[in-house]
Design a protein around this motif. Structure first.
Motif, short mmCIF file in Angstrom:
data_model
loop_
_atom_site.label_atom_id
_atom_site.label_comp_id
_atom_site.label_asym_id
_atom_site.label_seq_id
_atom_site.Cartn_x
_atom_site.Cartn_y
_atom_site.Cartn_z
N PHE A 34 0.83 -1.20 0.00
CA PHE A 34 0.00 0.00 0.00
C PHE A 34 0.86 1.25 0.00
N VAL A 35 0.33 2.33 -0.58
CA VAL A 35 0.96 3.65 -0.54
C VAL A 35 0.18 4.47 0.47
N GLU A 36 0.89 5.07 1.42
CA GLU A 36 0.27 5.88 2.45
C GLU A 36 0.22 7.33 1.98
N ILE A 37 -0.96 7.92 2.01
CA ILE A 37 -1.16 9.30 1.58
C ILE A 37 -1.70 10.09 2.77
N GLU A 38 -0.95 11.14 3.16
CA GLU A 38 -1.32 11.94 4.33
C GLU A 38 -1.50 13.41 3.97
N GLU A 39 -2.22 14.11 4.82
CA GLU A 39 -2.43 15.54 4.69
C GLU A 39 -2.99 15.91 3.32
N LEU A 40 -4.15 15.35 3.01
CA LEU A 40 -4.83 15.67 1.76
C LEU A 40 -5.17 17.15 1.74
N THR A 41 -5.01 17.77 0.57
CA THR A 41 -5.31 19.20 0.45
C THR A 41 -6.38 19.41 -0.61
N PHE A 42 -7.22 20.38 -0.37
CA PHE A 42 -8.26 20.76 -1.31
C PHE A 42 -8.20 22.26 -1.50
N GLY A 43 -8.64 22.73 -2.66
CA GLY A 43 -8.55 24.15 -3.01
C GLY A 43 -9.25 25.05 -2.01
N GLU A 44 -8.80 26.28 -1.97
CA GLU A 44 -9.42 27.27 -1.10
C GLU A 44 -10.80 27.62 -1.62
N ARG A 45 -11.69 27.95 -0.75
CA ARG A 45 -13.07 28.30 -1.11
C ARG A 45 -13.25 29.81 -1.19
N THR A 46 -12.30 30.52 -1.80
CA THR A 46 -12.41 31.96 -1.93
C THR A 46 -13.17 32.35 -3.19
N GLN A 47 -13.39 31.40 -4.08
CA GLN A 47 -14.10 31.68 -5.32
C GLN A 47 -15.60 31.51 -5.12
N VAL A 48 -16.37 32.20 -5.94
CA VAL A 48 -17.82 32.06 -5.90
C VAL A 48 -18.25 30.73 -6.51
N VAL A 49 -17.53 30.29 -7.56
CA VAL A 49 -17.86 29.04 -8.25
C VAL A 49 -17.32 27.86 -7.45
N VAL A 50 -18.16 26.87 -7.20
CA VAL A 50 -17.76 25.68 -6.47
C VAL A 50 -17.74 24.51 -7.43
N ASP A 51 -16.65 23.75 -7.44
CA ASP A 51 -16.52 22.58 -8.32
C ASP A 51 -17.17 21.38 -7.63
N PRO A 52 -18.27 20.84 -8.19
CA PRO A 52 -18.96 19.72 -7.54
C PRO A 52 -18.10 18.47 -7.42
N ALA A 53 -17.19 18.22 -8.39
CA ALA A 53 -16.33 17.04 -8.33
C ALA A 53 -15.38 17.14 -7.14
N GLU A 54 -14.81 18.33 -6.94
CA GLU A 54 -13.90 18.50 -5.81
C GLU A 54 -14.66 18.44 -4.48
N GLU A 55 -15.87 18.97 -4.46
CA GLU A 55 -16.69 18.91 -3.25
C GLU A 55 -17.03 17.46 -2.89
N LYS A 58 -13.91 16.00 -1.41
CA LYS A 58 -13.70 16.58 -0.07
C LYS A 58 -14.61 15.92 0.95
N SER A 59 -15.87 15.69 0.59
CA SER A 59 -16.78 15.05 1.53
C SER A 59 -16.44 13.57 1.71
N GLU A 60 -15.96 12.92 0.65
CA GLU A 60 -15.57 11.50 0.75
C GLU A 60 -14.40 11.31 1.70
N PHE A 61 -13.44 12.25 1.68
CA PHE A 61 -12.26 12.14 2.53
C PHE A 61 -12.34 13.00 3.79
N GLU A 62 -13.52 13.51 4.11
CA GLU A 62 -13.69 14.33 5.30
C GLU A 62 -13.36 13.51 6.55
N GLY A 63 -12.52 14.06 7.40
CA GLY A 63 -12.15 13.38 8.64
C GLY A 63 -11.06 12.32 8.48
N VAL A 64 -10.53 12.15 7.27
CA VAL A 64 -9.49 11.15 7.03
C VAL A 64 -8.13 11.77 7.31
#
Length: 110
Positions: A34-55, A58-64
């Motif tokens: 297995f490959v260990e992946i830590e400290e997942l990062t997601f884009g800043e929410r400073t834009q008005v447009v929200v990308d549903p794929a990234e959201e 983000k919800s799938e990996f919330e709390g991971v």
């Protein structure tokens, strides 16, 4: 002396889709295969447009805190200068995975 922050783009197969995520730490971890992946990062929410794929990601990996991805699912790992948009896309084309197990039951090498 300040060390440069590393950002890695990790692309892997998961349930028939291609995941592209960004993380600050990648290692071979403590789990064989297995490959260990830590400290997942997601884009800043400073834009008005929200990308549903990234959201969705983000919800799938919330709390991971860290996730372990099977080595044979990894397509590539790149060290990048800046974080891009995490996304899930359809797996187009014909991808042949590595054999699932190197060691098969009952196989002797005498």
């Amino acid at each position: 002396m300040a060390s440069a922050e590393h950002i890695y783009r990790v692309i892997f197969h998961n349930q028939g889709k291609i995941y592209e995520i960004y993380a600050r730490n990648i290692s071979d971890g403590g789990l064989l295969g297995f490959v260990e992946i830590e400290e997942l990062t997601f884009g800043e929410r400073t834009q008005v447009v929200v990308d549903p794929a990234e959201e969705k990601l983000k919800s799938e990996f919330e709390g991971v805190k860290r996730t372990y991805v099977p080595m044979h699912s990894i397509v590539r790992v790149d060290e990048v200068e800046k974080e891009g948009t995490a996304k899930i896309s359809e797996a187009d084309g014909n991808v042949t995975p590595f054999p699932s197990s190197v060691y098969t039951p009952g196989h002797r090498t005498d």
